[in-house]
Design a protein around this motif. Structure first.
Motif, PDB file in Angstrom:
ATOM      1  N   TRP A   1       0.841  -1.200   0.000  1.00 59.84           N
ATOM      2  CA  TRP A   1       0.000   0.000   0.000  1.00 59.84           C
ATOM      3  C   TRP A   1       0.876   1.251   0.000  1.00 59.84           C
ATOM      4  O   TRP A   1       0.657   2.184  -0.781  1.00 59.84           O
ATOM      5  CB  TRP A   1      -0.911  -0.072   1.223  1.00 59.84           C
TER       6      TRP A   1
ATOM      7  N   THR B   1      -2.452   4.254  -8.694  1.00 61.37           N
ATOM      8  CA  THR B   1      -3.805   4.491  -8.172  1.00 61.37           C
ATOM      9  C   THR B   1      -4.561   3.184  -7.999  1.00 61.37           C
ATOM     10  O   THR B   1      -5.156   2.931  -6.942  1.00 61.37           O
ATOM     11  CB  THR B   1      -4.583   5.421  -9.129  1.00 61.37           C
ATOM     12  N   LEU B   2      -4.541   2.344  -9.033  1.00 60.14           N
ATOM     13  CA  LEU B   2      -5.263   1.067  -8.949  1.00 60.14           C
ATOM     14  C   LEU B   2      -4.687   0.158  -7.872  1.00 60.14           C
ATOM     15  O   LEU B   2      -5.423  -0.529  -7.163  1.00 60.14           O
ATOM     16  CB  LEU B   2      -5.253   0.370 -10.308  1.00 60.14           C
ATOM     17  N   CYS B   3      -3.372   0.150  -7.753  1.00 61.22           N
ATOM     18  CA  CYS B   3      -2.728  -0.671  -6.731  1.00 61.22           C
ATOM     19  C   CYS B   3      -3.068  -0.169  -5.329  1.00 61.22           C
ATOM     20  O   CYS B   3      -3.292  -0.963  -4.415  1.00 61.22           O
ATOM     21  CB  CYS B   3      -1.223  -0.668  -6.944  1.00 61.22           C
ATOM     22  N   PHE B   4      -3.115   1.137  -5.163  1.00 60.03           N
ATOM     23  CA  PHE B   4      -3.515   1.716  -3.884  1.00 60.03           C
ATOM     24  C   PHE B   4      -4.930   1.273  -3.513  1.00 60.03           C
ATOM     25  O   PHE B   4      -5.180   0.823  -2.389  1.00 60.03           O
ATOM     26  CB  PHE B   4      -3.437   3.246  -3.953  1.00 60.03           C
ATOM     27  N   LEU B   5      -5.851   1.358  -4.466  1.00 62.10           N
ATOM     28  CA  LEU B   5      -7.232   0.957  -4.206  1.00 62.10           C
ATOM     29  C   LEU B   5      -7.335  -0.546  -3.942  1.00 62.10           C
ATOM     30  O   LEU B   5      -8.066  -0.982  -3.050  1.00 62.10           O
ATOM     31  CB  LEU B   5      -8.129   1.362  -5.375  1.00 62.10           C
ATOM     32  N   CYS B   6      -6.596  -1.331  -4.712  1.00 62.19           N
ATOM     33  CA  CYS B   6      -6.613  -2.785  -4.540  1.00 62.19           C
ATOM     34  C   CYS B   6      -6.026  -3.179  -3.176  1.00 62.19           C
ATOM     35  O   CYS B   6      -6.572  -4.046  -2.487  1.00 62.19           O
ATOM     36  CB  CYS B   6      -5.835  -3.439  -5.671  1.00 62.19           C
ATOM     37  N   SER B   7      -4.935  -2.544  -2.798  1.00 64.86           N
ATOM     38  CA  SER B   7      -4.322  -2.826  -1.491  1.00 64.86           C
ATOM     39  C   SER B   7      -5.273  -2.470  -0.362  1.00 64.86           C
ATOM     40  O   SER B   7      -5.374  -3.200   0.627  1.00 64.86           O
ATOM     41  CB  SER B   7      -3.023  -2.040  -1.324  1.00 64.86           C
ATOM     42  N   THR B   8      -5.962  -1.354  -0.507  1.00 67.13           N
ATOM     43  CA  THR B   8      -6.930  -0.947   0.505  1.00 67.13           C
ATOM     44  C   THR B   8      -8.055  -1.969   0.615  1.00 67.13           C
ATOM     45  O   THR B   8      -8.461  -2.351   1.718  1.00 67.13           O
ATOM     46  CB  THR B   8      -7.503   0.446   0.173  1.00 67.13           C
ATOM     47  N   GLY B   9      -8.561  -2.423  -0.535  1.00 66.74           N
ATOM     48  CA  GLY B   9      -9.623  -3.428  -0.531  1.00 66.74           C
ATOM     49  C   GLY B   9      -9.176  -4.748   0.079  1.00 66.74           C
ATOM     50  O   GLY B   9      -9.911  -5.362   0.859  1.00 66.74           O
TER      51      GLY B   9
ATOM     52  N   SER C   1       2.746   1.792  -3.319  1.00 68.98           N
ATOM     53  CA  SER C   1       1.886   2.337  -4.383  1.00 68.98           C
ATOM     54  C   SER C   1       1.684   3.843  -4.192  1.00 68.98           C
ATOM     55  O   SER C   1       1.640   4.590  -5.172  1.00 68.98           O
ATOM     56  CB  SER C   1       0.544   1.609  -4.421  1.00 68.98           C
TER      57      SER C   1
ATOM     58  N   TRP D   1      -0.508  -8.424  -9.571  1.00 70.40           N
ATOM     59  CA  TRP D   1       0.163  -7.165  -9.278  1.00 70.40           C
ATOM     60  C   TRP D   1       1.675  -7.307  -9.314  1.00 70.40           C
ATOM     61  O   TRP D   1       2.397  -6.371  -9.672  1.00 70.40           O
ATOM     62  CB  TRP D   1      -0.310  -6.575  -7.956  1.00 70.40           C
TER      63      TRP D   1
END
Length: 199
Positions: free
Chosen positions: A34, A77-85, A37, A116
């Motif tokens: 997270w 951005t996508l990795c940040f959102l995916c890590s958060t999820g 990213s 990823w």
């Protein structure tokens, strides 16, 4: 049956313990993914666009290739959102009561983490290549060079953090598969067997 764990979590419905949660290797690695990213996204979005002294329009610092900056910003951005999820899923995971649902969650974690890792490998190669062939006259003041290098380095680190995350998920899957297979043969000790009848 008190020690029964399905896919790395105890019985469903237990209280959430933040201290235990944040000490788990999976959580530490997930938080690193997270943070990496965020660093990549911040470096490219903040200092990835520069202009020549004689030009007014900004261009991407990676060989004036707009796709390189778009890749860094988009994947960050996508990795940040995916890590958060996935971090939210890790918090929620002990509350999942169905073994099949837990299995699906762990399998999704394996797939997403491996995906990823591959995406960041491609990103590292792409950004490093574009940085290597960038011409010095495009950026004579060397603006944003540290940010570009940081984005490349953290892309490289992300390959390994996501790979480790995938390996941890595979171990969790194996642990769960073994415990579920073992417990399928479990018989309730309270259930009395009928005595054999003599004829």
């Amino acid at each position: 049956m008190d020690g029964f764990q399905a896919y790395g979590a105890g019985k469903a419905g237990g209280a959430f313990d933040p201290a235990t949660f944040f000490r788990q290797p999976q959580t530490v690695v997930r938080i690193l993914c997270w943070l990496f990213s965020i660093v990549i996204l911040g470096c490219v979005a903040n200092e990835g666009y520069v202009n020549r002294p004689d030009e007014g329009e900004e261009f991407c610092i990676f060989n004036r290739n707009q796709n390189a900056c778009n890749y860094g910003v988009g994947m960050g951005t996508l990795c940040f959102l995916c890590s958060t999820g996935l971090l939210a899923l890790d918090v929620y995971f002990p509350q999942i009561s169905g073994v099949k649902d837990r299995k699906k969650a762990v399998m999704a974690d394996i797939g997403v983490s491996a995906f990823w890792s591959l995406i960041w490998f491609v990103g590292f190669c792409f950004l490093a290549n574009q940085w290597q062939v960038a011409e010095e006259e495009d950026n004579p003041l060397n603006e944003g060079a540290d940010a570009a290098r940081a984005a490349i380095v953290f892309s490289f680190f992300s390959v390994f953090t996501w790979a480790v995350q995938s390996i941890l998920a595979v171990q969790k899957f194996k642990l769960g598969a073994d415990s579920v297979m073992f417990n399928q043969e479990y018989t309730d000790p309270n259930q009395q067997e009928a005595p054999p009848t003599e004829e």
